[in-house]
Design a protein around this motif. Structure first.
Motif, PDB file in Angstrom:
ATOM      1  N   ALA A 134       5.190  -3.981 -24.830  1.00  0.00           N
ATOM      2  CA  ALA A 134       4.505  -4.651 -23.726  1.00  0.00           C
ATOM      3  C   ALA A 134       3.744  -5.873 -24.220  1.00  0.00           C
ATOM      4  O   ALA A 134       3.782  -6.953 -23.601  1.00  0.00           O
ATOM      5  CB  ALA A 134       3.562  -3.680 -23.024  1.00  0.00           C
ATOM      6  N   LEU A 135       3.043  -5.735 -25.332  1.00  0.00           N
ATOM      7  CA  LEU A 135       2.296  -6.860 -25.900  1.00  0.00           C
ATOM      8  C   LEU A 135       3.228  -7.998 -26.273  1.00  0.00           C
ATOM      9  O   LEU A 135       2.934  -9.176 -26.028  1.00  0.00           O
ATOM     10  CB  LEU A 135       1.516  -6.391 -27.124  1.00  0.00           C
ATOM     11  CG  LEU A 135       0.397  -5.373 -26.862  1.00  0.00           C
ATOM     12  CD1 LEU A 135      -0.046  -4.728 -28.173  1.00  0.00           C
ATOM     13  CD2 LEU A 135      -0.787  -6.017 -26.152  1.00  0.00           C
ATOM     14  N   GLU A 136       4.374  -7.662 -26.847  1.00  0.00           N
ATOM     15  CA  GLU A 136       5.331  -8.688 -27.233  1.00  0.00           C
ATOM     16  C   GLU A 136       5.989  -9.332 -26.014  1.00  0.00           C
ATOM     17  O   GLU A 136       6.492 -10.463 -26.109  1.00  0.00           O
ATOM     18  CB  GLU A 136       6.374  -8.090 -28.175  1.00  0.00           C
ATOM     19  CG  GLU A 136       5.781  -7.722 -29.537  1.00  0.00           C
ATOM     20  CD  GLU A 136       6.778  -7.117 -30.495  1.00  0.00           C
ATOM     21  OE1 GLU A 136       7.857  -6.691 -30.025  1.00  0.00           O
ATOM     22  OE2 GLU A 136       6.484  -7.064 -31.711  1.00  0.00           O
ATOM     23  N   ALA A 137       5.988  -8.628 -24.885  1.00  0.00           N
ATOM     24  CA  ALA A 137       6.511  -9.190 -23.639  1.00  0.00           C
ATOM     25  C   ALA A 137       5.451 -10.011 -22.901  1.00  0.00           C
ATOM     26  O   ALA A 137       5.700 -10.482 -21.787  1.00  0.00           O
ATOM     27  CB  ALA A 137       7.031  -8.070 -22.738  1.00  0.00           C
ATOM     28  N   GLY A 138       4.276 -10.155 -23.500  1.00  0.00           N
ATOM     29  CA  GLY A 138       3.226 -10.975 -22.909  1.00  0.00           C
ATOM     30  C   GLY A 138       2.347 -10.252 -21.915  1.00  0.00           C
ATOM     31  O   GLY A 138       1.619 -10.896 -21.152  1.00  0.00           O
ATOM     32  N   LYS A 139       2.375  -8.907 -21.929  1.00  0.00           N
ATOM     33  CA  LYS A 139       1.547  -8.145 -21.000  1.00  0.00           C
ATOM     34  C   LYS A 139       0.247  -7.718 -21.682  1.00  0.00           C
ATOM     35  O   LYS A 139       0.227  -7.390 -22.871  1.00  0.00           O
ATOM     36  CB  LYS A 139       2.268  -6.868 -20.533  1.00  0.00           C
ATOM     37  CG  LYS A 139       3.739  -7.033 -20.172  1.00  0.00           C
ATOM     38  CD  LYS A 139       3.978  -7.994 -19.035  1.00  0.00           C
ATOM     39  CE  LYS A 139       5.464  -8.038 -18.692  1.00  0.00           C
ATOM     40  NZ  LYS A 139       5.778  -9.140 -17.751  1.00  0.00           N
ATOM     41  N   ASP A 140      -0.834  -7.688 -20.921  1.00  0.00           N
ATOM     42  CA  ASP A 140      -2.048  -7.029 -21.369  1.00  0.00           C
ATOM     43  C   ASP A 140      -1.887  -5.538 -21.113  1.00  0.00           C
ATOM     44  O   ASP A 140      -1.146  -5.120 -20.213  1.00  0.00           O
ATOM     45  CB  ASP A 140      -3.261  -7.583 -20.633  1.00  0.00           C
ATOM     46  CG  ASP A 140      -3.496  -9.053 -20.955  1.00  0.00           C
ATOM     47  OD1 ASP A 140      -3.447  -9.413 -22.143  1.00  0.00           O
ATOM     48  OD2 ASP A 140      -3.712  -9.845 -20.009  1.00  0.00           O
ATOM     49  N   VAL A 141      -2.594  -4.712 -21.905  1.00  0.00           N
ATOM     50  CA  VAL A 141      -2.319  -3.270 -21.890  1.00  0.00           C
ATOM     51  C   VAL A 141      -3.606  -2.457 -21.813  1.00  0.00           C
ATOM     52  O   VAL A 141      -4.555  -2.699 -22.563  1.00  0.00           O
ATOM     53  CB  VAL A 141      -1.536  -2.845 -23.153  1.00  0.00           C
ATOM     54  CG1 VAL A 141      -1.293  -1.335 -23.154  1.00  0.00           C
ATOM     55  CG2 VAL A 141      -0.212  -3.593 -23.248  1.00  0.00           C
ATOM     56  N   TYR A 142      -3.609  -1.493 -20.896  1.00  0.00           N
ATOM     57  CA  TYR A 142      -4.578  -0.399 -20.890  1.00  0.00           C
ATOM     58  C   TYR A 142      -3.796   0.809 -21.378  1.00  0.00           C
ATOM     59  O   TYR A 142      -2.871   1.264 -20.709  1.00  0.00           O
ATOM     60  CB  TYR A 142      -5.114  -0.171 -19.473  1.00  0.00           C
ATOM     61  CG  TYR A 142      -6.159   0.925 -19.331  1.00  0.00           C
ATOM     62  CD1 TYR A 142      -7.483   0.601 -19.038  1.00  0.00           C
ATOM     63  CD2 TYR A 142      -5.831   2.272 -19.441  1.00  0.00           C
ATOM     64  CE1 TYR A 142      -8.448   1.591 -18.870  1.00  0.00           C
ATOM     65  CE2 TYR A 142      -6.786   3.274 -19.285  1.00  0.00           C
ATOM     66  CZ  TYR A 142      -8.081   2.927 -18.999  1.00  0.00           C
ATOM     67  OH  TYR A 142      -9.038   3.921 -18.843  1.00  0.00           O
ATOM     68  N   CYS A 143      -4.132   1.329 -22.559  1.00  0.00           N
ATOM     69  CA  CYS A 143      -3.415   2.477 -23.125  1.00  0.00           C
ATOM     70  C   CYS A 143      -4.356   3.658 -23.239  1.00  0.00           C
ATOM     71  O   CYS A 143      -5.437   3.554 -23.815  1.00  0.00           O
ATOM     72  CB  CYS A 143      -2.837   2.134 -24.500  1.00  0.00           C
ATOM     73  SG  CYS A 143      -1.882   3.486 -25.235  1.00  0.00           S
ATOM     74  N   GLU A 144      -3.925   4.784 -22.710  1.00  0.00           N
ATOM     75  CA  GLU A 144      -4.760   5.983 -22.746  1.00  0.00           C
ATOM     76  C   GLU A 144      -5.058   6.419 -24.177  1.00  0.00           C
ATOM     77  O   GLU A 144      -4.337   6.082 -25.114  1.00  0.00           O
ATOM     78  CB  GLU A 144      -4.093   7.131 -21.973  1.00  0.00           C
ATOM     79  CG  GLU A 144      -4.680   7.371 -20.599  1.00  0.00           C
ATOM     80  CD  GLU A 144      -6.179   7.643 -20.621  1.00  0.00           C
ATOM     81  OE1 GLU A 144      -6.714   8.141 -21.631  1.00  0.00           O
ATOM     82  OE2 GLU A 144      -6.831   7.336 -19.619  1.00  0.00           O
ATOM     83  N   LYS A 145      -6.139   7.179 -24.292  1.00  0.00           N
ATOM     84  CA  LYS A 145      -6.480   7.768 -25.591  1.00  0.00           C
ATOM     85  C   LYS A 145      -5.673   9.061 -25.782  1.00  0.00           C
ATOM     86  O   LYS A 145      -5.231   9.656 -24.789  1.00  0.00           O
ATOM     87  CB  LYS A 145      -7.991   8.026 -25.672  1.00  0.00           C
ATOM     88  CG  LYS A 145      -8.549   8.980 -24.600  1.00  0.00           C
ATOM     89  CD  LYS A 145      -8.300  10.451 -24.931  1.00  0.00           C
ATOM     90  CE  LYS A 145      -8.476  11.351 -23.775  1.00  0.00           C
ATOM     91  NZ  LYS A 145      -7.908  12.691 -24.002  1.00  0.00           N
ATOM     92  N   PRO A 146      -5.463   9.505 -27.031  1.00  0.00           N
ATOM     93  CA  PRO A 146      -5.745   8.762 -28.250  1.00  0.00           C
ATOM     94  C   PRO A 146      -4.823   7.553 -28.331  1.00  0.00           C
ATOM     95  O   PRO A 146      -3.639   7.643 -27.971  1.00  0.00           O
ATOM     96  CB  PRO A 146      -5.450   9.764 -29.354  1.00  0.00           C
ATOM     97  CG  PRO A 146      -4.380  10.645 -28.765  1.00  0.00           C
ATOM     98  CD  PRO A 146      -4.747  10.769 -27.310  1.00  0.00           C
ATOM     99  N   LEU A 147      -5.338   6.439 -28.791  1.00  0.00           N
ATOM    100  CA  LEU A 147      -4.559   5.208 -28.782  1.00  0.00           C
ATOM    101  C   LEU A 147      -3.258   5.369 -29.545  1.00  0.00           C
ATOM    102  O   LEU A 147      -2.222   4.857 -29.127  1.00  0.00           O
ATOM    103  CB  LEU A 147      -5.393   4.078 -29.389  1.00  0.00           C
ATOM    104  CG  LEU A 147      -4.718   2.709 -29.434  1.00  0.00           C
ATOM    105  CD1 LEU A 147      -4.404   2.214 -28.026  1.00  0.00           C
ATOM    106  CD2 LEU A 147      -5.587   1.705 -30.176  1.00  0.00           C
TER     107      LEU A 147
END
Length: 446
Positions: free
Chosen positions: A139-152
């Protein structure tokens, strides 16, 4: 990489006249709303989606899950999956359509369809732990910002890849450590950090006992439900026969997909310990498992059922994390008193220490909702969120170190103290423990 929304905003900045209508610049204007997709619509994903919609934080253009829809998530009556999630979004949008706003939400089974879309600015990743790094980095490489659940992360090695992807692509990542957006936790951790109880000497954190019962030795495989893509659910994990208690909410009790309650509850209480100690991105110098209990060999669940581990930090502070009631999550013991907080409330050695401590907010201002709102605010402003990638990584690392010692406990027993080199993220002269810092993952996801 410039997203479609960023390109449009930049174009408007060049072409717009000096006088702009307030409707264009308003907080709810189309050009100022973030387009989001939810990847993972199970127990936690549906809860976050409900909060996101209730607070009207942005446009949900897509929901993604390998399960079309079924009962039996955390509780038997829970009916979750991509179709129930789409219905939740559609119902919320129908209420807003009277005001002239109508948003189409697509339901898909492959997360790559979401990442390929130029009209999606950010994704909320709420999938089993073994998928966190893969989906987040892509997702990051596709240019998206990310909210990722824990544990990261799923392993120590995952974290460095995620940090590098965030910084290289200039993206925002919020770890789902929602206690960072809980004003009660903020008050207590900031008080400990500010020296209100003197110098911190010791911290005690609690992780809950397993809250689901494992199928016993001799369990039998089950037919895969027709609307559940089990092969995609497994993804990079080892091949294994299907059983309903392997998936959905219960994935957390299998080391192939998670780390038990150590990475579940421990990702919160130990993150708070780091926070209150003022060591958001640091780690211990040594760690030992003092107790660990497991189910009989052959049980479907294989994570520890009861644990106790101890860490020592460079500043001389001791951390003890043990199984127990998570109603008391984190306790700070200092030279001049103590503070503790948890689901049962907050207390202290002196009532004056918690004078002015706020109540835990509920409704659209509860910690989950506020944490999502902080993420969206940071997507717009490009400021660092409350739980950035390095902080989420450090908290997860502690849990992974603990699980390495816990899994070795049946062979080594107590009194095995491992030395940890936090700067290089490696155990010192401990090959057995170092083998557990990464996870083998099947192609093509390796």
């Amino acid at each position: 990489m410039t997203s479609r929304r960023q390109f449009l905003q930049q174009s408007l900045a060049v072409a717009a006249p000096l006088i702009v209508s307030p409707a264009v610049l308003g907080a709810d204007s189309p050009g100022n709303r973030i387009n989001v997709a939810f990847i993972g619509t199970g127990n936690q994903g549906m809860g976050l989606l409900k909060r996101f919609l209730a607070r009207d934080l942005g446009n949900v253009l897509a929901v993604c899950d390998v399960n079309e829809g079924s009962f039996g998530y955390k509780e038997p009556e829970h009916f979750y999956g991509r179709i129930p999630a789409k219905k939740m979004v559609d119902d919320a949008m129908a209420k807003k359509a009277k005001g002239g706003r109508s948003i189409r939400c697509d339901a898909v089974s492959d997360f790559r369809e979401v990442l390929d879309r130029d009209d999606i600015d950010a994704v909320v990743v709420v999938v089993p732990d073994h998928w966190h790094r893969i989906i987040t980095v892509m997702a990051l490489e596709a240019g998206k910002d990310v909210y990722c659940e824990k544990p990261l992360t799923f392993s120590v090695a995952d974290g460095r890849l995620m940090i590098d992807a965030v910084r290289k692509n200039h993206r925002i990542l919020q770890t789902g450590s929602h206690e960072r957006s809980n004003p009660v936790s903020q008050f207590v951790c900031q008080a400990a950090r500010a020296g209100k109880i003197g110098r911190i000497k010791r911290m005690v954190t609690k992780v809950g006992f397993n809250n689901k019962i494992s199928p016993p030795p001799g369990w039998k495989p089950m037919p895969v439900p027709s609307k559940f893509d089990y092969r995609s659910w497994l993804g990079p994990a080892p091949d294994a026969p299907y059983h309903q208690d392997r998936c959905l909410y219960r994935f957390r009790f299998h080391y192939d997909y998670s780390g038990g309650q150590i990475t579940n509850f421990g990702a919160h209480c130990n993150d708070m310990a780091h926070w209150g100690m003022g060591l958001d991105t640091g780690g211990p110098t040594e760690i030992e498992c003092q107790n660990a209990s497991f189910l009989p060999a052959g049980s479907l669940f294989n994570t520890a059922t009861q644990t106790r581990f101890r860490c020592l930090y460079p500043n001389g502070v001791e951390l003890v994390c043990e199984s127990g009631s998570e109603q008391v999550q984190t306790r700070f013991e200092g030279t001049d008193g103590w503070l503790q907080t948890g689901y049962d409330g907050t207390s202290a050695s002196d009532p004056e220490l918690i004078a002015g401590c706020p109540q835990k907010p509920r409704g659209i201002d509860d910690p989950h909702s506020s944490h999502l709102a902080n993420f969206i605010d940071c997507v717009k402003s490009r400021a660092e969120p409350r739980a950035p990638v390095e902080t989420g990584h450090a908290s997860a690392v502690l849990c992974h170190l603990a699980n390495a010692m816990i899994r070795l406990f049946p062979e080594t027993g107590p009194h095995r103290i491992a030395k940890w080199d936090a700067a290089n993220e490696v155990f010192v002269n401990d090959d057995a423990a170092n083998k557990m810092l990464d996870r083998e993952q099947r192609d093509p996801w390796s």
